[in-house]
Design an enzyme around this catalytic site. Sequence first.
Site: not given
Length: 301
Positions: A53-54, A81, A103, A131
Amino acid sequence: MNHLVGLRDVSADELRDLLALAVTLRARVRDEGRMSLLKGRSVGLLFLEPSTRTRFSFEMAAKNLGADVLSMSAEGSSTVKGETLWDTAKTLRAHGAHAFVLRHKYVGSPHQLARRVDVPVINAGDGINEHPTQALLDALTLLDRFGRIDGLTVAIVGDLRHSRVTRSNCFLLPKLGARVLLAGPGPLCPDSMTALDPVGGRIEVRHTLDEVVREADAVMMLRIQRERMAPGMLPSDAEYASLWGLKKLRPGQVVMHPGPMNRGLEIASDVADGPDSLIFQQKANGVAVRMAVLARVMGVA
Ligand code: CP
């Protein structure tokens, strides 16, 4: 506003202003189509934890404002890596990113990035901390439904301990005049969470689902975040669903959920898909509030 890393320090006036801007931009996109407010600029989407969603609503929001998007997830990028967040951000900055949406599993990572880069940073969820755009879209959805937030009682139910959605809503809703009821199994809903209240006296803990269903105008159900949980914190799924799964609403009451949902666990499908569910309006409003936040931090509205 140069960055949006959390809502703890955002004032009630700034919150109202962002919500009003979201309403304006949502109407402009609906009536006139995509805008060119961010034409010639690029937004770097750094999603180093999973998201549906975000991530996609930020991408749509950026495109609605006329921006290009540089989008990456951990898988398939050089972070696997061992490349650091800082080097990753510097690389995207060199490629032309004019803002970052981050995020990340680590609490405080957007705050650290904001201190080091010379462009705006938006927190799209940092571990169990905040959030902020989720709480803003929740607020916009409540405004659409009730025409106000002041005076509403909003219950947040379930795995509160691991919920960045809860923390951001606890910073936002009391400032806009709502009362917040928190409820969940003891280990997932400590009484100490009332200390998040930025106003005082507007966050209360309840110990059963029945109590909050009796009192709340809106019930926000949360996903059980097993990936953040120590073994033994939860009863069995069947016991959880029996004690804390939402199966019925009162007349006039609405249900919300930030998603993704565990259908049949914290919420019955009949409720999630029923006439009093605002869950998919929340998703649509994600694009609106993220347009507002991008436009504001990038200085075009
Ligand atoms: N509500 C929310 O943050 O959903 P995603 O994890 O899918 O972005």
